[in-house]
Design a protein around this motif. Sequence first.
Motif, mmCIF file in Angstrom:
data_model
loop_
_atom_site.group_PDB
_atom_site.id
_atom_site.type_symbol
_atom_site.label_atom_id
_atom_site.label_comp_id
_atom_site.label_asym_id
_atom_site.label_seq_id
_atom_site.Cartn_x
_atom_site.Cartn_y
_atom_site.Cartn_z
ATOM 1 N N ARG A 4 0.818 -1.214 0.000
ATOM 2 C CA ARG A 4 0.000 0.000 0.000
ATOM 3 C C ARG A 4 0.847 1.257 0.000
ATOM 4 N NH1 ARG A 4 -4.107 -1.778 4.818
ATOM 5 N NH2 ARG A 4 -4.441 -3.851 4.044
ATOM 6 N N ARG A 5 2.124 1.146 -0.194
ATOM 7 C CA ARG A 5 3.014 2.301 -0.094
ATOM 8 C C ARG A 5 3.001 3.131 -1.370
ATOM 9 N NH1 ARG A 5 7.949 -1.230 0.851
ATOM 10 N NH2 ARG A 5 6.790 -2.844 1.830
ATOM 11 N N ASN A 6 3.288 4.430 -1.206
ATOM 12 C CA ASN A 6 3.381 5.330 -2.344
ATOM 13 C C ASN A 6 4.812 5.514 -2.816
ATOM 14 O OD1 ASN A 6 0.651 5.806 -2.159
ATOM 15 N ND2 ASN A 6 0.891 7.537 -0.778
ATOM 16 N N ILE A 7 5.787 5.134 -2.007
ATOM 17 C CA ILE A 7 7.192 5.293 -2.351
ATOM 18 C C ILE A 7 7.912 4.035 -1.881
ATOM 19 C CG2 ILE A 7 7.768 6.465 -0.200
ATOM 20 C CD1 ILE A 7 9.728 8.212 -1.751
ATOM 21 N N ASN A 8 8.885 3.594 -2.638
ATOM 22 C CA ASN A 8 9.607 2.385 -2.273
ATOM 23 C C ASN A 8 10.419 2.587 -1.008
ATOM 24 O OD1 ASN A 8 8.668 0.899 -4.431
ATOM 25 N ND2 ASN A 8 10.364 1.502 -5.745
ATOM 26 N N ARG A 9 10.466 1.558 -0.214
ATOM 27 C CA ARG A 9 11.282 1.557 0.997
ATOM 28 C C ARG A 9 12.572 0.808 0.711
ATOM 29 N NH1 ARG A 9 6.713 -0.095 5.444
ATOM 30 N NH2 ARG A 9 5.449 1.767 5.222
ATOM 31 N N VAL A 10 13.577 1.110 1.531
ATOM 32 C CA VAL A 10 14.847 0.398 1.434
ATOM 33 C C VAL A 10 15.015 -0.449 2.687
ATOM 34 C CG1 VAL A 10 15.956 2.104 -0.047
ATOM 35 C CG2 VAL A 10 16.156 2.320 2.421
ATOM 36 N N ASP A 11 15.759 -1.527 2.556
ATOM 37 C CA ASP A 11 16.043 -2.402 3.682
ATOM 38 C C ASP A 11 16.712 -1.600 4.792
ATOM 39 O OD1 ASP A 11 16.085 -5.048 4.816
ATOM 40 O OD2 ASP A 11 18.260 -5.010 4.519
ATOM 41 N N VAL A 34 12.503 1.179 5.493
ATOM 42 C CA VAL A 34 12.205 2.573 5.790
ATOM 43 C C VAL A 34 12.172 3.395 4.500
ATOM 44 C CG1 VAL A 34 14.618 3.249 6.143
ATOM 45 C CG2 VAL A 34 12.830 4.490 7.335
ATOM 46 N N SER A 35 11.375 4.447 4.536
ATOM 47 C CA SER A 35 11.382 5.476 3.501
ATOM 48 C C SER A 35 11.125 6.787 4.224
ATOM 49 C CB SER A 35 10.281 5.222 2.460
ATOM 50 O OG SER A 35 9.033 5.697 2.922
ATOM 51 N N LEU A 62 17.768 7.075 13.519
ATOM 52 C CA LEU A 62 16.655 7.970 13.203
ATOM 53 C C LEU A 62 15.586 7.952 14.278
ATOM 54 C CD1 LEU A 62 13.959 6.267 12.130
ATOM 55 C CD2 LEU A 62 15.390 5.972 10.151
ATOM 56 N N ILE A 63 14.802 9.010 14.282
ATOM 57 C CA ILE A 63 13.620 9.134 15.123
ATOM 58 C C ILE A 63 12.481 9.521 14.190
ATOM 59 C CG2 ILE A 63 12.503 10.399 16.990
ATOM 60 C CD1 ILE A 63 15.321 10.997 18.086
ATOM 61 N N MET A 64 11.355 8.819 14.293
ATOM 62 C CA MET A 64 10.215 9.102 13.435
ATOM 63 C C MET A 64 8.953 9.212 14.286
ATOM 64 S SD MET A 64 8.754 6.941 10.145
ATOM 65 C CE MET A 64 10.192 7.271 9.104
ATOM 66 N N ILE A 83 3.808 1.717 9.411
ATOM 67 C CA ILE A 83 3.598 3.035 9.993
ATOM 68 C C ILE A 83 3.816 4.109 8.928
ATOM 69 C CG2 ILE A 83 4.230 2.269 12.307
ATOM 70 C CD1 ILE A 83 6.912 3.656 12.014
ATOM 71 N N SER A 84 3.068 5.200 9.068
ATOM 72 C CA SER A 84 3.183 6.338 8.154
ATOM 73 C C SER A 84 3.722 7.527 8.922
ATOM 74 C CB SER A 84 1.819 6.696 7.569
ATOM 75 O OG SER A 84 1.324 5.646 6.798
ATOM 76 N N ALA A 85 4.773 8.124 8.397
ATOM 77 C CA ALA A 85 5.415 9.256 9.064
ATOM 78 C C ALA A 85 4.494 10.458 9.139
ATOM 79 C CB ALA A 85 6.695 9.627 8.326
#
Length: 104
Positions: A4-11, A34-35, A62-64, A83-85
Amino acid sequence: MEERRNINRVDYRSQGVVVVCDTGEHYVVETKNVSPLGMGIKMPADVPDITGKDIIIVASTLIMYADVNRMEENPDGSYTVGISAKNFTPEVLKYLFTHIAEEE
């Protein structure tokens, strides 16, 4: 799990801690990917359903601040969580810096 993501995540494999903003409960988690817009994490089997909750996740570098948008149970009883930032609010930043200063 349906994509359901709009942008690819990286490992992004790391140990982390999730803090539920309204209760202060915290859980040790394992990050998966994460992205700039979100993250995939694995949570232990004994966590309550936190779907729809605001959280802060601290992981390695990181902190999100984020919303939990889905939790899906894995065969081993753990959960895969998406999770969505969110943008940091002045209140959340104040909370973070106040609590960081208390730990020193």
